[in-house]
Scaffold this motif. Sequence first.
Motif, PDB file in Angstrom:
ATOM      1  N   THR A 166       0.835  -1.199   0.000  1.00 37.34           N
ATOM      2  CA  THR A 166       0.000   0.000   0.000  1.00 37.34           C
ATOM      3  C   THR A 166       0.866   1.244   0.000  1.00 37.34           C
ATOM      4  O   THR A 166       1.767   1.394   0.833  1.00 37.34           O
ATOM      5  N   TRP A 167       0.590   2.139  -0.948  1.00 40.80           N
ATOM      6  CA  TRP A 167       1.322   3.388  -1.088  1.00 40.80           C
ATOM      7  C   TRP A 167       0.339   4.548  -0.968  1.00 40.80           C
ATOM      8  O   TRP A 167      -0.773   4.471  -1.470  1.00 40.80           O
ATOM      9  N   GLU A 168       0.794   5.615  -0.322  1.00 38.96           N
ATOM     10  CA  GLU A 168      -0.145   6.720  -0.091  1.00 38.96           C
ATOM     11  C   GLU A 168       0.534   8.079  -0.245  1.00 38.96           C
ATOM     12  O   GLU A 168       1.702   8.265   0.125  1.00 38.96           O
ATOM     13  N   LEU A 169      -0.219   8.996  -0.807  1.00 38.80           N
ATOM     14  CA  LEU A 169       0.198  10.391  -0.944  1.00 38.80           C
ATOM     15  C   LEU A 169      -0.916  11.248  -0.347  1.00 38.80           C
ATOM     16  O   LEU A 169      -2.089  11.075  -0.699  1.00 38.80           O
ATOM     17  N   THR A 170      -0.558  12.149   0.560  1.00 42.58           N
ATOM     18  CA  THR A 170      -1.538  13.046   1.178  1.00 42.58           C
ATOM     19  C   THR A 170      -1.130  14.484   0.920  1.00 42.58           C
ATOM     20  O   THR A 170       0.019  14.869   1.145  1.00 42.58           O
ATOM     21  N   ALA A 171      -2.076  15.280   0.439  1.00 45.19           N
ATOM     22  CA  ALA A 171      -1.805  16.691   0.167  1.00 45.19           C
ATOM     23  C   ALA A 171      -3.107  17.480   0.268  1.00 45.19           C
ATOM     24  O   ALA A 171      -4.129  17.068  -0.290  1.00 45.19           O
ATOM     25  N   ASP A 172      -3.054  18.596   0.982  1.00 48.15           N
ATOM     26  CA  ASP A 172      -4.225  19.475   1.124  1.00 48.15           C
ATOM     27  C   ASP A 172      -5.446  18.697   1.589  1.00 48.15           C
ATOM     28  O   ASP A 172      -6.564  18.887   1.087  1.00 48.15           O
ATOM     29  N   SER A 173      -5.242  17.781   2.552  1.00 48.82           N
ATOM     30  CA  SER A 173      -6.309  16.976   3.149  1.00 48.82           C
ATOM     31  C   SER A 173      -6.898  15.946   2.193  1.00 48.82           C
ATOM     32  O   SER A 173      -7.831  15.225   2.548  1.00 48.82           O
ATOM     33  N   SER A 174      -6.384  15.853   0.974  1.00 54.54           N
ATOM     34  CA  SER A 174      -6.808  14.826   0.040  1.00 54.54           C
ATOM     35  C   SER A 174      -5.885  13.614   0.166  1.00 54.54           C
ATOM     36  O   SER A 174      -4.744  13.740   0.617  1.00 54.54           O
ATOM     37  N   ASP A 176      -4.426  10.071  -1.840  1.00 57.24           N
ATOM     38  CA  ASP A 176      -4.257   9.178  -2.985  1.00 57.24           C
ATOM     39  C   ASP A 176      -3.643   7.904  -2.430  1.00 57.24           C
ATOM     40  O   ASP A 176      -2.533   7.937  -1.874  1.00 57.24           O
ATOM     41  N   ARG A 177      -4.326   6.776  -2.578  1.00 60.02           N
ATOM     42  CA  ARG A 177      -3.841   5.518  -2.021  1.00 60.02           C
ATOM     43  C   ARG A 177      -3.919   4.430  -3.090  1.00 60.02           C
ATOM     44  O   ARG A 177      -4.983   4.198  -3.666  1.00 60.02           O
ATOM     45  N   ILE A 178      -2.784   3.764  -3.340  1.00 60.72           N
ATOM     46  CA  ILE A 178      -2.737   2.687  -4.320  1.00 60.72           C
ATOM     47  C   ILE A 178      -2.331   1.405  -3.617  1.00 60.72           C
ATOM     48  O   ILE A 178      -1.295   1.367  -2.938  1.00 60.72           O
ATOM     49  N   ILE A 179      -3.120   0.361  -3.794  1.00 61.28           N
ATOM     50  CA  ILE A 179      -2.817  -0.943  -3.218  1.00 61.28           C
ATOM     51  C   ILE A 179      -2.487  -1.906  -4.359  1.00 61.28           C
ATOM     52  O   ILE A 179      -3.334  -2.164  -5.222  1.00 61.28           O
ATOM     53  N   PHE A 180      -1.243  -2.399  -4.370  1.00 59.41           N
ATOM     54  CA  PHE A 180      -0.798  -3.354  -5.385  1.00 59.41           C
ATOM     55  C   PHE A 180      -0.814  -4.752  -4.781  1.00 59.41           C
ATOM     56  O   PHE A 180      -0.141  -5.014  -3.777  1.00 59.41           O
ATOM     57  N   GLU A 181      -1.557  -5.663  -5.396  1.00 62.14           N
ATOM     58  CA  GLU A 181      -1.532  -7.060  -5.004  1.00 62.14           C
ATOM     59  C   GLU A 181      -0.792  -7.831  -6.098  1.00 62.14           C
ATOM     60  O   GLU A 181      -0.042  -7.243  -6.860  1.00 62.14           O
ATOM     61  N   ASN A 182      -0.947  -9.152  -6.170  1.00 65.09           N
ATOM     62  CA  ASN A 182      -0.151  -9.954  -7.103  1.00 65.09           C
ATOM     63  C   ASN A 182      -0.162  -9.409  -8.526  1.00 65.09           C
ATOM     64  O   ASN A 182       0.868  -9.157  -9.124  1.00 65.09           O
ATOM     65  N   ILE A 271      11.411   3.689  -7.541  1.00 66.88           N
ATOM     66  CA  ILE A 271      11.239   3.279  -6.153  1.00 66.88           C
ATOM     67  C   ILE A 271      12.581   3.356  -5.446  1.00 66.88           C
ATOM     68  O   ILE A 271      13.576   2.793  -5.919  1.00 66.88           O
ATOM     69  N   SER A 272      12.607   4.061  -4.315  1.00 71.54           N
ATOM     70  CA  SER A 272      13.846   4.196  -3.552  1.00 71.54           C
ATOM     71  C   SER A 272      13.515   4.586  -2.120  1.00 71.54           C
ATOM     72  O   SER A 272      12.685   5.476  -1.882  1.00 71.54           O
ATOM     73  N   ASP A 273      14.142   3.902  -1.148  1.00 69.75           N
ATOM     74  CA  ASP A 273      14.003   4.240   0.273  1.00 69.75           C
ATOM     75  C   ASP A 273      12.543   4.334   0.716  1.00 69.75           C
ATOM     76  O   ASP A 273      12.159   5.267   1.432  1.00 69.75           O
ATOM     77  N   GLY A 274      11.726   3.361   0.295  1.00 72.23           N
ATOM     78  CA  GLY A 274      10.337   3.346   0.717  1.00 72.23           C
ATOM     79  C   GLY A 274       9.477   4.408   0.076  1.00 72.23           C
ATOM     80  O   GLY A 274       8.378   4.708   0.554  1.00 72.23           O
ATOM     81  N   MET A 278       6.150   8.982  -8.781  1.00 68.85           N
ATOM     82  CA  MET A 278       5.360   8.987  -9.999  1.00 68.85           C
ATOM     83  C   MET A 278       5.210  10.421 -10.468  1.00 68.85           C
ATOM     84  O   MET A 278       5.465  11.356  -9.700  1.00 68.85           O
ATOM     85  N   PRO A 279       4.796  10.637 -11.718  1.00 68.10           N
ATOM     86  CA  PRO A 279       4.621  12.031 -12.177  1.00 68.10           C
ATOM     87  C   PRO A 279       3.654  12.830 -11.315  1.00 68.10           C
ATOM     88  O   PRO A 279       3.795  14.048 -11.185  1.00 68.10           O
ATOM     89  N   SER A 280       2.667  12.166 -10.708  1.00 66.36           N
ATOM     90  CA  SER A 280       1.688  12.869  -9.894  1.00 66.36           C
ATOM     91  C   SER A 280       2.155  13.164  -8.479  1.00 66.36           C
ATOM     92  O   SER A 280       1.476  13.869  -7.740  1.00 66.36           O
ATOM     93  N   GLY A 281       3.311  12.623  -8.088  1.00 66.47           N
ATOM     94  CA  GLY A 281       3.816  12.901  -6.753  1.00 66.47           C
ATOM     95  C   GLY A 281       4.592  11.725  -6.194  1.00 66.47           C
ATOM     96  O   GLY A 281       4.784  10.699  -6.839  1.00 66.47           O
ATOM     97  N   THR A 282       5.041  11.873  -4.954  1.00 68.68           N
ATOM     98  CA  THR A 282       5.823  10.850  -4.284  1.00 68.68           C
ATOM     99  C   THR A 282       4.977  10.173  -3.219  1.00 68.68           C
ATOM    100  O   THR A 282       4.471  10.816  -2.306  1.00 68.68           O
ATOM    101  N   TYR A 283       4.825   8.858  -3.358  1.00 69.41           N
ATOM    102  CA  TYR A 283       4.003   8.055  -2.457  1.00 69.41           C
ATOM    103  C   TYR A 283       4.895   7.358  -1.430  1.00 69.41           C
ATOM    104  O   TYR A 283       6.001   6.923  -1.740  1.00 69.41           O
ATOM    105  N   THR A 284       4.387   7.226  -0.194  1.00 71.71           N
ATOM    106  CA  THR A 284       5.099   6.550   0.878  1.00 71.71           C
ATOM    107  C   THR A 284       4.454   5.207   1.147  1.00 71.71           C
ATOM    108  O   THR A 284       3.221   5.095   1.188  1.00 71.71           O
ATOM    109  N   LYS A 285       5.275   4.181   1.361  1.00 75.09           N
ATOM    110  CA  LYS A 285       4.744   2.857   1.639  1.00 75.09           C
ATOM    111  C   LYS A 285       4.243   2.798   3.085  1.00 75.09           C
ATOM    112  O   LYS A 285       4.946   3.190   4.021  1.00 75.09           O
ATOM    113  N   LYS A 286       3.025   2.304   3.254  1.00 74.05           N
ATOM    114  CA  LYS A 286       2.409   2.224   4.571  1.00 74.05           C
ATOM    115  C   LYS A 286       2.710   0.881   5.229  1.00 74.05           C
ATOM    116  O   LYS A 286       2.896  -0.121   4.558  1.00 74.05           O
TER     117      LYS A 286
END
Length: 286
Positions: A166-174, A176-182, A271-274, A278-286
């Motif tokens: 699970t990766w997440e980006l938070t900005a201005d109270s919005s 963006d969360r992406i969950i990658f499975e197999n 992908i580097s250091d968790g 992406m072009p839309s921003g930097t997501y952090t792994k949860k």
Amino acid sequence: MKRLFFIALALSAAFAVSCSKPEPDSFSGDDSILGTWLMRADEYHYFDVTFNKDGSYSWTWDGASGKLRDTGTYKYENNVVTTTATKFFEEDYETHVMKEADFFNTEWNKVRTITFVKNEGAVAWCTWENDYFVENSENFRENNGPILFFKEGADVKFGASDLKGTWELTADSSIDRIIFENNSFTWYSAWPNNEAEGGYSVRKDTGTWSLNKNVLTFEYKKAYSSYKTLGWNQATQQNEYVYYKVDPVTLEAEQWESYDSGWSQVFYIYISDGKLIMPSGTYTKK
């Protein structure tokens, strides 16, 4: 949250390079700048720039205004590339063929500089100055710092297993969360909505994904929204909606409106250091 999406915009196109003879000593330094770099920080105006070993380059603006290309020679010193244009090309709007043309801006001195502020091989953070289309990177979308470039075809140290989770980006109270499975994904885009119980409205997309080096492809199958459009209210002169309750932690709605998708998107990533960049921003792994 608005996603800076651009659908099938020829991320992997290889552009022609000028045949003008470069200076014999025009390239020296770190080979890591060689190749094609993609600036995709905006879906309406973006560019590719290719630096060749023989000291020639090609810079192509693309997007809403069509293609504009200049070619010539460059020199590289102390992380700064200086390009000198010798030819200019414009895209024919009917045939989409690139045709050589006169430099449309006679005041441009045909010399620009690109600074590699940080270069990690597959990605780099750069600024530029004295361009004819967008004069400098500070003027690009009111940017306040270096802009991310992705290298086309770069060898990377990450793979599909690093993307899972699970990766997440938070900005201005919005959120963006992406969950990658197999081989499947779920992508939540949530934004504050005081009219919705739970405080958010959400769009959810599902489908499959694949990764080839640093190229991530999404195949969208289904889309869901946590609200229903009732249509235009003639009395209030605005659209009316029904908002379903959203869990602010899971971002799942009590009820969804669902739609078939059936389209794809391609992104360059790193992908580097968790961090998932992406072009839309930097997501952090949860």
